[in-house]
Design a protein around this motif. Structure first.
Motif, PDB file in Angstrom:
ATOM      1  N   TYR A   1      41.141  39.682  39.350  1.00  0.00           N
ATOM      2  CA  TYR A   1      41.600  38.120  39.773  1.00  0.00           C
ATOM      3  C   TYR A   1      41.110  37.981  41.148  1.00  0.00           C
ATOM      4  CZ  TYR A   1      44.878  34.417  39.755  1.00  0.00           C
ATOM      5  OH  TYR A   1      45.454  32.938  39.448  1.00  0.00           O
ATOM      6  N   THR A   2      39.915  38.490  41.493  1.00  0.00           N
ATOM      7  CA  THR A   2      39.694  38.414  42.916  1.00  0.00           C
ATOM      8  C   THR A   2      38.230  37.648  42.983  1.00  0.00           C
ATOM      9  OG1 THR A   2      38.521  40.503  43.009  1.00  0.00           O
ATOM     10  CG2 THR A   2      40.921  40.335  43.741  1.00  0.00           C
TER      11      THR A   2
ATOM     12  N   ARG B   1      41.898  34.926  45.022  1.00  0.00           N
ATOM     13  CA  ARG B   1      41.754  34.211  43.771  1.00  0.00           C
ATOM     14  C   ARG B   1      41.504  32.878  44.263  1.00  0.00           C
ATOM     15  NH1 ARG B   1      45.184  29.606  42.703  1.00  0.00           N
ATOM     16  NH2 ARG B   1      46.818  30.122  43.991  1.00  0.00           N
TER      17      ARG B   1
ATOM     18  N   LEU C   1      40.190  30.568  41.199  1.00  0.00           N
ATOM     19  CA  LEU C   1      40.899  30.977  39.790  1.00  0.00           C
ATOM     20  C   LEU C   1      42.136  30.337  39.920  1.00  0.00           C
ATOM     21  CD1 LEU C   1      39.751  34.499  39.765  1.00  0.00           C
ATOM     22  CD2 LEU C   1      38.723  32.854  38.243  1.00  0.00           C
TER      23      LEU C   1
END
Length: 376
Positions: free
Chosen positions: A198-199, A238, A243
């Motif tokens: 999620y990075t 993120r 995201l």
């Protein structure tokens, strides 16, 4: 007794004592006490971009679905009534990002779904995992078994040196490519490892029995390339990666087209339907959404936070849903929703921050290029 005193105290992670021993500042998040930072958010953000960061994401929900007699195909077909992505076409070891949808097509959660070869596995957001579990149990057929693996911890190893660090412990896992996963053995400890995160960086998520989590975290951070990283840097990373965060950038009022997540709508199913909210989503695809999720780049150094109003002239045209200062880029960035007429890249807008109107422009996301490993 006050309302605060009657609230349930946050749960502790399996690694709670380990985090505190490493200097973590703990805060309540998604029903748990979570490490928000160790050395400092910017230092941890920069370390992950350059080396490898270890994140404890054990607050996430780890679920599996099985059909009668362990029938994976039946579980996949049942899940497809609730998500717009193709699940039945996933081969063993393959993953897909998808969305759990309400009956009207609103987004209840975004999640990862994997065919493990033994069952269909889901990783759902920690803040809404109990609602997700209740929704799934209500809407899945009675012959589908849903298991919540509360005895598993989940660690995310992210950054350009993650593959080398993990390869020291589990060499075979280094051969995975983005959005693939598999079962591995580490000194007798069973691990489920996926190459995802999620990075925006290359990295892995590692499901490990909770009673072995500290042993694994210690082994990983013995490597000089790896440091423990908190929630603060996870959020800034993120955001730079463009995201969305559920509960902020995604909610039950927002549909996938408005959220600019049409890549999660499998092409075959856009026409065939057969999932919650298909009529609404099909209409938005053909007629266009009234609003769109956008990225914003702001002038100066003052960041816009969630709830900041977005203006075109004197007219409010949207709202910021996530925002902050980008350590990598050196200026503020934000994500939000605006009326579709103002969503084109490079559109000039203004954002209200501390009684000031700050110049901003619509920017392409991700703000910082993804570095996922898709193979040589």
């Amino acid at each position: 007794m006050s309302e605060e005193e009657t609230e349930t105290a946050p749960e502790k992670l399996a690694l709670d004592a380990w985090h505190r021993a490493h200097g973590a500042r703990m805060v309540p998040f998604a029903g748990y006490e979570m490490p928000i930072q160790y050395e400092g958010i910017v230092a941890e953000h920069d370390w992950t971009r350059a080396h490898a960061g270890l994140f404890d994401v054990s607050h996430m929900g780890q679920l599996t679905l099985e059909g009668p007699d362990g029938d994976i195909a039946a579980a996949a077909e049942a899940l497809e009534a609730l998500v717009p992505g193709l699940v039945s076409s996933l081969k063993p070891g393959r993953m897909r990002y998808t969305l759990l949808l309400a009956e009207d097509g609103g987004i209840l959660d975004d999640l990862m779904v994997t065919n493990t070869g033994q069952h269909i596995a889901l990783v759902v957001n920690g803040a809404c995992k109990w609602d997700d579990i209740a929704f799934l149990r209500e809407h899945l057929p009675d012959d589908i078994t849903l298991t919540h693996h509360e005895d598993q911890a989940l660690l995310a190893l992210q950054g350009p040196e993650a593959v080398d660090a993990l390869g020291e412990l589990v060499p075979a896992a280094a051969e995975l490519v983005f959005m693939t996963a598999g079962f591995y053995d580490w000194n007798g400890v069973p691990l489920w490892i996926s190459r995802a995160g999620y990075t925006g960086e290359d990295g892995f998520e590692i499901s490990v029995p909770a009673d072995h989590a500290e042993k694994l975290a210690a082994a990983l951070t013995e490597d000089k390339r790896v440091k423990p990283i908190g929630l603060g840097a996870r959020d800034s990373l993120r955001l730079e990666a463009g995201l969305p965060l559920y509960g902020h950038d995604l909610t039950a009022e927002i549909d996938p087209v408005t959220a600019e997540l049409t890549f999660a709508l499998s092409k075959k199913r856009r026409e065939a339907g057969g999932y919650h909210g298909h009529a609404r989503i099909s209409g938005a695809l053909s007629d266009g959404a009234a609003q769109k999720r956008i990225g914003l780049v702001l002038d100066g150094r003052l960041p816009a936070r969630e709830g900041s109003e977005i203006f075109a002239g004197d007219t409010q045209v949207g709202t910021v849903t996530s925002g902050g200062f980008s350590p990598t880029l050196g200026h503020p960035i934000a994500m939000g929703y605006v009326d579709a007429a103002h969503a084109e890249i490079d559109t000039a807008l203004e954002v209200q921050v501390r009684n000031k109107r700050l110049p901003a422009r619509v920017a392409k996301m991700p703000f910082v290029q993804h570095r996922y490993f898709r193979g040589s």
